[in-house]
Motif scaffolding. Sequence first.
Motif, PDB file in Angstrom:
ATOM      1  N   UNK A   6      80.897  22.615  86.007  1.00  0.00           N
ATOM      2  CA  UNK A   6      80.863  21.871  84.757  1.00  0.00           C
ATOM      3  C   UNK A   6      81.548  20.540  84.963  1.00  0.00           C
ATOM      4  N   UNK A   7      81.266  19.624  84.076  1.00  0.00           N
ATOM      5  CA  UNK A   7      81.893  18.318  84.150  1.00  0.00           C
ATOM      6  C   UNK A   7      83.411  18.429  84.041  1.00  0.00           C
ATOM      7  N   UNK A   8      83.899  19.489  83.385  1.00  0.00           N
ATOM      8  CA  UNK A   8      85.349  19.637  83.243  1.00  0.00           C
ATOM      9  C   UNK A   8      86.039  19.930  84.569  1.00  0.00           C
ATOM     10  N   UNK A   9      85.270  20.266  85.608  1.00  0.00           N
ATOM     11  CA  UNK A   9      85.848  20.522  86.936  1.00  0.00           C
ATOM     12  C   UNK A   9      86.089  19.228  87.707  1.00  0.00           C
ATOM     13  N   UNK A  10      85.629  18.101  87.170  1.00  0.00           N
ATOM     14  CA  UNK A  10      85.823  16.819  87.841  1.00  0.00           C
ATOM     15  C   UNK A  10      87.294  16.439  87.793  1.00  0.00           C
ATOM     16  N   UNK A  11      87.809  15.986  88.913  1.00  0.00           N
ATOM     17  CA  UNK A  11      89.211  15.558  88.982  1.00  0.00           C
ATOM     18  C   UNK A  11      89.278  14.118  89.473  1.00  0.00           C
ATOM     19  N   UNK A  12      90.329  13.447  89.047  1.00  0.00           N
ATOM     20  CA  UNK A  12      90.558  12.069  89.480  1.00  0.00           C
ATOM     21  C   UNK A  12      91.537  12.100  90.638  1.00  0.00           C
ATOM     22  N   UNK A  13      91.046  11.836  91.833  1.00  0.00           N
ATOM     23  CA  UNK A  13      91.888  11.763  93.020  1.00  0.00           C
ATOM     24  C   UNK A  13      92.364  10.312  93.124  1.00  0.00           C
ATOM     25  N   UNK A  14      93.441  10.013  92.407  1.00  0.00           N
ATOM     26  CA  UNK A  14      93.927   8.634  92.317  1.00  0.00           C
ATOM     27  C   UNK A  14      94.322   8.064  93.677  1.00  0.00           C
ATOM     28  N   UNK A  17      91.179   6.903  95.129  1.00  0.00           N
ATOM     29  CA  UNK A  17      90.357   6.088  94.217  1.00  0.00           C
ATOM     30  C   UNK A  17      88.954   6.653  94.084  1.00  0.00           C
ATOM     31  N   UNK A  18      88.885   7.952  93.758  1.00  0.00           N
ATOM     32  CA  UNK A  18      87.577   8.542  93.547  1.00  0.00           C
ATOM     33  C   UNK A  18      87.682   9.759  92.625  1.00  0.00           C
ATOM     34  N   UNK A  19      86.604   9.960  91.879  1.00  0.00           N
ATOM     35  CA  UNK A  19      86.448  11.167  91.094  1.00  0.00           C
ATOM     36  C   UNK A  19      85.764  12.181  91.998  1.00  0.00           C
ATOM     37  N   UNK A  20      86.165  13.439  91.903  1.00  0.00           N
ATOM     38  CA  UNK A  20      85.637  14.463  92.792  1.00  0.00           C
ATOM     39  C   UNK A  20      85.184  15.682  92.006  1.00  0.00           C
ATOM     40  N   UNK A  21      84.116  16.288  92.484  1.00  0.00           N
ATOM     41  CA  UNK A  21      83.612  17.538  91.927  1.00  0.00           C
ATOM     42  C   UNK A  21      83.360  18.495  93.088  1.00  0.00           C
ATOM     43  N   UNK A  25      82.185  24.633  98.459  1.00  0.00           N
ATOM     44  CA  UNK A  25      82.902  24.230  99.664  1.00  0.00           C
ATOM     45  C   UNK A  25      82.721  22.775 100.063  1.00  0.00           C
ATOM     46  N   UNK A  26      81.964  22.014  99.291  1.00  0.00           N
ATOM     47  CA  UNK A  26      81.763  20.582  99.543  1.00  0.00           C
ATOM     48  C   UNK A  26      82.270  19.792  98.345  1.00  0.00           C
ATOM     49  N   UNK A  27      82.297  18.481  98.480  1.00  0.00           N
ATOM     50  CA  UNK A  27      82.784  17.640  97.390  1.00  0.00           C
ATOM     51  C   UNK A  27      81.802  16.495  97.146  1.00  0.00           C
ATOM     52  N   UNK A  28      81.320  16.427  95.921  1.00  0.00           N
ATOM     53  CA  UNK A  28      80.570  15.250  95.467  1.00  0.00           C
ATOM     54  C   UNK A  28      81.627  14.286  94.937  1.00  0.00           C
ATOM     55  N   UNK A  29      81.421  12.989  95.125  1.00  0.00           N
ATOM     56  CA  UNK A  29      82.450  12.050  94.690  1.00  0.00           C
ATOM     57  C   UNK A  29      81.869  10.741  94.196  1.00  0.00           C
ATOM     58  N   UNK A  30      82.687  10.055  93.425  1.00  0.00           N
ATOM     59  CA  UNK A  30      82.343   8.725  92.926  1.00  0.00           C
ATOM     60  C   UNK A  30      83.536   7.820  93.194  1.00  0.00           C
ATOM     61  N   UNK A  31      83.360   6.871  94.093  1.00  0.00           N
ATOM     62  CA  UNK A  31      84.422   5.907  94.403  1.00  0.00           C
ATOM     63  C   UNK A  31      84.570   4.920  93.251  1.00  0.00           C
ATOM     64  N   UNK A  32      85.789   4.464  93.046  1.00  0.00           N
ATOM     65  CA  UNK A  32      86.010   3.467  92.010  1.00  0.00           C
ATOM     66  C   UNK A  32      87.147   2.538  92.389  1.00  0.00           C
ATOM     67  N   UNK A  33      87.192   1.423  91.674  1.00  0.00           N
ATOM     68  CA  UNK A  33      88.356   0.539  91.721  1.00  0.00           C
ATOM     69  C   UNK A  33      88.656   0.171  90.286  1.00  0.00           C
ATOM     70  N   UNK A  34      89.870  -0.269  90.052  1.00  0.00           N
ATOM     71  CA  UNK A  34      90.257  -0.616  88.691  1.00  0.00           C
ATOM     72  C   UNK A  34      90.545  -2.111  88.582  1.00  0.00           C
ATOM     73  N   UNK A  58      76.612  15.749  86.645  1.00  0.00           N
ATOM     74  CA  UNK A  58      77.831  16.417  86.172  1.00  0.00           C
ATOM     75  C   UNK A  58      79.072  15.642  86.611  1.00  0.00           C
ATOM     76  N   UNK A  59      79.031  15.115  87.828  1.00  0.00           N
ATOM     77  CA  UNK A  59      80.136  14.311  88.341  1.00  0.00           C
ATOM     78  C   UNK A  59      80.356  13.082  87.465  1.00  0.00           C
ATOM     79  N   UNK A  60      79.294  12.352  87.184  1.00  0.00           N
ATOM     80  CA  UNK A  60      79.421  11.137  86.377  1.00  0.00           C
ATOM     81  C   UNK A  60      79.835  11.483  84.948  1.00  0.00           C
ATOM     82  N   UNK A  61      79.271  12.535  84.394  1.00  0.00           N
ATOM     83  CA  UNK A  61      79.661  12.966  83.044  1.00  0.00           C
ATOM     84  C   UNK A  61      81.154  13.265  82.984  1.00  0.00           C
TER      85      UNK A  61
END
Length: 96
Positions: A6-14, A17-21, A25-34, A58-61
Amino acid sequence: MTDTLTASAVRDNKSANRFELPVDGSIAFANYRTAGDRVIITHTETPPALRGRGIASELVKGALGLIRADGNKVVAGCSFVVDYLEQHPEYADIKG
């Protein structure tokens, strides 16, 4: 998609600098900058074995939920996020 994904499993790996789901056993991620109160998502990636299951959505949500909860705005810096925001007008309030 697994029932527990679920989207609630997404965590912010500060520190990275990426959100992870984590999925199967694998990780989908979204890199970001602020930039101030803007979170610029620059790249999303889903491991090949996980593609086609809606995991990137789900990751983006989840990432957008975290951004909203922090009172920030999102800037789409990758085409997947651009497309997601176009298809989900409920996030118009946090588009920066």
